[in-house]
Design a protein around this motif. Structure first.
Motif, PDB file in Angstrom:
ATOM      1  N   VAL A 195       1.082  -1.673   0.535  1.00  0.00           N
ATOM      2  CA  VAL A 195      -0.292   0.220  -0.198  1.00  0.00           C
ATOM      3  C   VAL A 195       0.825   1.257  -0.477  1.00  0.00           C
ATOM      4  CG1 VAL A 195      -1.599   1.335   1.592  1.00  0.00           C
ATOM      5  CG2 VAL A 195      -2.501  -1.185   1.066  1.00  0.00           C
ATOM      6  N   ASP A 196       1.743   0.691   0.821  1.00  0.00           N
ATOM      7  CA  ASP A 196       2.974   2.368   0.961  1.00  0.00           C
ATOM      8  C   ASP A 196       3.244   3.119  -0.433  1.00  0.00           C
ATOM      9  OD1 ASP A 196       2.365   2.910   3.299  1.00  0.00           O
ATOM     10  OD2 ASP A 196       4.226   2.136   4.510  1.00  0.00           O
ATOM     11  N   THR A 197       4.152   1.697  -1.310  1.00  0.00           N
ATOM     12  CA  THR A 197       4.890   1.783  -2.417  1.00  0.00           C
ATOM     13  C   THR A 197       3.696   2.092  -3.478  1.00  0.00           C
ATOM     14  OG1 THR A 197       5.976   0.101  -1.588  1.00  0.00           O
ATOM     15  CG2 THR A 197       6.345   0.167  -3.864  1.00  0.00           C
ATOM     16  N   LEU A 198       2.849   1.821  -3.757  1.00  0.00           N
ATOM     17  CA  LEU A 198       1.920   2.042  -4.782  1.00  0.00           C
ATOM     18  C   LEU A 198       1.061   3.553  -4.724  1.00  0.00           C
ATOM     19  CD1 LEU A 198      -0.079  -1.815  -5.596  1.00  0.00           C
ATOM     20  CD2 LEU A 198       2.481  -0.956  -6.221  1.00  0.00           C
ATOM     21  N   SER A 199       0.648   3.078  -2.950  1.00  0.00           N
ATOM     22  CA  SER A 199       0.672   4.929  -3.386  1.00  0.00           C
ATOM     23  C   SER A 199       1.465   5.926  -3.414  1.00  0.00           C
ATOM     24  CB  SER A 199      -0.044   5.041  -1.603  1.00  0.00           C
ATOM     25  OG  SER A 199      -1.497   4.507  -1.272  1.00  0.00           O
ATOM     26  N   GLU A 200       2.617   5.508  -3.078  1.00  0.00           N
ATOM     27  CA  GLU A 200       3.895   6.473  -3.544  1.00  0.00           C
ATOM     28  C   GLU A 200       4.210   6.856  -4.758  1.00  0.00           C
ATOM     29  OE1 GLU A 200       8.412   6.792  -3.129  1.00  0.00           O
ATOM     30  OE2 GLU A 200       7.782   6.357  -1.330  1.00  0.00           O
ATOM     31  N   TRP A 201       3.908   5.211  -5.627  1.00  0.00           N
ATOM     32  CA  TRP A 201       4.198   5.638  -7.027  1.00  0.00           C
ATOM     33  C   TRP A 201       3.037   6.148  -7.434  1.00  0.00           C
ATOM     34  CZ3 TRP A 201       6.191  -0.261  -7.517  1.00  0.00           C
ATOM     35  CH2 TRP A 201       7.410  -0.642  -7.214  1.00  0.00           C
ATOM     36  N   ALA A 202       1.692   5.838  -7.645  1.00  0.00           N
ATOM     37  CA  ALA A 202       0.356   6.530  -8.016  1.00  0.00           C
ATOM     38  C   ALA A 202       0.721   8.197  -8.003  1.00  0.00           C
ATOM     39  CB  ALA A 202      -0.648   6.011  -7.069  1.00  0.00           C
ATOM     40  N   VAL A 203       1.371   9.100  -6.533  1.00  0.00           N
ATOM     41  CA  VAL A 203       1.107   9.913  -6.216  1.00  0.00           C
ATOM     42  C   VAL A 203       2.709  10.997  -7.090  1.00  0.00           C
ATOM     43  CG1 VAL A 203       1.166  11.867  -4.519  1.00  0.00           C
ATOM     44  CG2 VAL A 203      -0.686  10.085  -4.090  1.00  0.00           C
ATOM     45  N   GLY A 204       3.467  10.387  -6.294  1.00  0.00           N
ATOM     46  CA  GLY A 204       4.744  10.663  -6.499  1.00  0.00           C
ATOM     47  C   GLY A 204       4.923  10.824  -7.987  1.00  0.00           C
ATOM     48  N   LEU A 205       4.857   9.337  -8.682  1.00  0.00           N
ATOM     49  CA  LEU A 205       4.918   9.207  -9.943  1.00  0.00           C
ATOM     50  C   LEU A 205       4.194   9.530 -11.031  1.00  0.00           C
ATOM     51  CD1 LEU A 205       7.591   5.620  -9.354  1.00  0.00           C
ATOM     52  CD2 LEU A 205       8.706   8.394  -9.723  1.00  0.00           C
ATOM     53  N   GLY A 206       3.068   9.393 -10.469  1.00  0.00           N
ATOM     54  CA  GLY A 206       2.154  10.110 -11.657  1.00  0.00           C
ATOM     55  C   GLY A 206       1.472   8.218 -12.478  1.00  0.00           C
ATOM     56  N   PHE A 207       1.659   7.426 -11.565  1.00  0.00           N
ATOM     57  CA  PHE A 207       0.727   6.084 -12.586  1.00  0.00           C
ATOM     58  C   PHE A 207      -0.835   6.291 -12.043  1.00  0.00           C
ATOM     59  CE2 PHE A 207       4.902   4.426 -12.130  1.00  0.00           C
ATOM     60  CZ  PHE A 207       5.224   5.099 -14.410  1.00  0.00           C
ATOM     61  N   ASP A 208      -1.503   5.947 -12.408  1.00  0.00           N
ATOM     62  CA  ASP A 208      -3.358   6.032 -12.166  1.00  0.00           C
ATOM     63  C   ASP A 208      -3.856   3.784 -12.459  1.00  0.00           C
ATOM     64  OD1 ASP A 208      -3.612   5.882 -15.542  1.00  0.00           O
ATOM     65  OD2 ASP A 208      -4.062   7.923 -15.202  1.00  0.00           O
ATOM     66  N   THR A 209      -2.826   3.548 -13.053  1.00  0.00           N
ATOM     67  CA  THR A 209      -3.167   1.978 -12.715  1.00  0.00           C
ATOM     68  C   THR A 209      -1.948   0.964 -12.740  1.00  0.00           C
ATOM     69  OG1 THR A 209      -4.833   2.785 -14.871  1.00  0.00           O
ATOM     70  CG2 THR A 209      -4.326   0.236 -14.776  1.00  0.00           C
ATOM     71  N   PHE A 210      -2.081  -0.349 -11.840  1.00  0.00           N
ATOM     72  CA  PHE A 210      -0.785  -0.851 -11.529  1.00  0.00           C
ATOM     73  C   PHE A 210      -1.498  -1.920 -12.458  1.00  0.00           C
ATOM     74  CE2 PHE A 210      -0.138   2.964  -8.618  1.00  0.00           C
ATOM     75  CZ  PHE A 210       0.606   3.062  -8.720  1.00  0.00           C
ATOM     76  N   VAL A 211      -0.856  -3.023 -13.151  1.00  0.00           N
ATOM     77  CA  VAL A 211      -0.911  -4.562 -13.639  1.00  0.00           C
ATOM     78  C   VAL A 211      -0.235  -5.376 -12.539  1.00  0.00           C
ATOM     79  CG1 VAL A 211      -0.936  -6.257 -15.306  1.00  0.00           C
ATOM     80  CG2 VAL A 211      -1.173  -3.711 -15.793  1.00  0.00           C
ATOM     81  N   PHE A 212      -0.656  -6.235 -11.518  1.00  0.00           N
ATOM     82  CA  PHE A 212       0.093  -7.128 -11.072  1.00  0.00           C
ATOM     83  C   PHE A 212       0.596  -8.111 -11.260  1.00  0.00           C
ATOM     84  CE2 PHE A 212      -1.024  -9.943  -7.085  1.00  0.00           C
ATOM     85  CZ  PHE A 212       0.952 -10.029  -6.433  1.00  0.00           C
ATOM     86  N   TRP A 213       1.467  -8.621 -11.803  1.00  0.00           N
ATOM     87  CA  TRP A 213       2.088  -9.719 -12.218  1.00  0.00           C
ATOM     88  C   TRP A 213       2.875 -11.063 -11.140  1.00  0.00           C
ATOM     89  CZ3 TRP A 213       2.004 -11.209 -17.490  1.00  0.00           C
ATOM     90  CH2 TRP A 213       1.508 -10.635 -18.035  1.00  0.00           C
ATOM     91  N   PRO A 214       1.811 -11.449 -10.946  1.00  0.00           N
ATOM     92  CA  PRO A 214       2.451 -11.886  -8.567  1.00  0.00           C
ATOM     93  C   PRO A 214       3.276 -12.891  -9.049  1.00  0.00           C
ATOM     94  CG  PRO A 214      -0.278 -12.589  -9.537  1.00  0.00           C
ATOM     95  CD  PRO A 214       0.102 -12.066 -10.528  1.00  0.00           C
ATOM     96  N   ALA A 215       4.203 -12.795  -8.436  1.00  0.00           N
ATOM     97  CA  ALA A 215       5.907 -13.882  -8.445  1.00  0.00           C
ATOM     98  C   ALA A 215       5.724 -15.436  -8.135  1.00  0.00           C
ATOM     99  CB  ALA A 215       6.946 -12.984  -8.231  1.00  0.00           C
ATOM    100  N   ALA A 216       3.905 -15.583  -7.285  1.00  0.00           N
ATOM    101  CA  ALA A 216       3.800 -17.040  -6.684  1.00  0.00           C
ATOM    102  C   ALA A 216       2.601 -17.000  -6.029  1.00  0.00           C
ATOM    103  CB  ALA A 216       4.597 -16.882  -4.957  1.00  0.00           C
ATOM    104  N   GLU A 217       2.164 -18.622  -6.327  1.00  0.00           N
ATOM    105  CA  GLU A 217       0.263 -17.909  -5.914  1.00  0.00           C
ATOM    106  C   GLU A 217       0.109 -17.508  -6.434  1.00  0.00           C
ATOM    107  OE1 GLU A 217       0.697 -18.627  -2.169  1.00  0.00           O
ATOM    108  OE2 GLU A 217       2.496 -20.215  -1.572  1.00  0.00           O
ATOM    109  N   PRO A 218      -0.464 -17.479  -7.858  1.00  0.00           N
ATOM    110  CA  PRO A 218      -1.421 -16.322  -8.871  1.00  0.00           C
ATOM    111  C   PRO A 218      -3.033 -16.445  -7.258  1.00  0.00           C
ATOM    112  CG  PRO A 218      -0.877 -18.309 -10.143  1.00  0.00           C
ATOM    113  CD  PRO A 218      -0.066 -18.484  -8.293  1.00  0.00           C
ATOM    114  N   GLU A 219      -3.294 -17.121  -7.662  1.00  0.00           N
ATOM    115  CA  GLU A 219      -5.200 -17.505  -7.381  1.00  0.00           C
ATOM    116  C   GLU A 219      -4.727 -15.935  -5.353  1.00  0.00           C
ATOM    117  OE1 GLU A 219      -7.458 -19.995  -7.435  1.00  0.00           O
ATOM    118  OE2 GLU A 219      -6.550 -20.987  -9.597  1.00  0.00           O
ATOM    119  N   SER A 220      -4.408 -17.397  -4.607  1.00  0.00           N
ATOM    120  CA  SER A 220      -3.849 -16.295  -3.145  1.00  0.00           C
ATOM    121  C   SER A 220      -3.637 -14.793  -3.407  1.00  0.00           C
ATOM    122  CB  SER A 220      -3.381 -16.996  -2.457  1.00  0.00           C
ATOM    123  OG  SER A 220      -2.093 -17.367  -2.287  1.00  0.00           O
TER     124      SER A 220
END
Length: 103
Positions: free
Chosen positions: A54-79
């Motif tokens: 939450v901290d990191t994505l919020s910082e990237w949204a506000v500080g770096l200007g992103f409005d969309t994140f695409v999540f690529w899970p590196a393990a256990e995709p469903e959970s």
């Protein structure tokens, strides 16, 4: 992949191209692919508990200007996707709204 420290320069290129095309830079959707693991684990990308996400994505949204994140899970995709959609996304939306309204 563009690491976070290179994002400001890339955003400037996008802004300049938008302006040259007669578009408002704010009208361009800013999407960032995020690979990682939510919780304890090892792997590439962002790894940590939900609070770190939450901290990191919020910082990237506000500080770096992103409005969309695409999540690529590196393990256990469903959970991982369940945690991302159920916990991380709502918390990031709330935090970003709060941070942007305080500006």
């Amino acid at each position: 992949m563009c690491p976070p420290e290179r994002v400001p320069g890339a955003q400037r290129v996008i802004d300049e191209a938008a302006e040259a095309a007669g578009r408002a830079p704010a009208s361009i959707r800013r999407v960032y692919n995020v690979i990682g693991v939510i919780g304890d684990g090892h792997g590439a990308g962002l790894v940590g508990d939900p609070a770190r996400w939450v901290d990191t994505l919020s910082e990237w949204a506000v500080g770096l200007g992103f409005d969309t994140f695409v999540f690529w899970p590196a393990a256990e995709p469903e959970s991982q996707l369940a945690v991302f959609a159920g916990e991380i996304v709502p918390a990031v939306r709330e935090r970003v709204a709060s941070l942007r309204s305080a500006r």
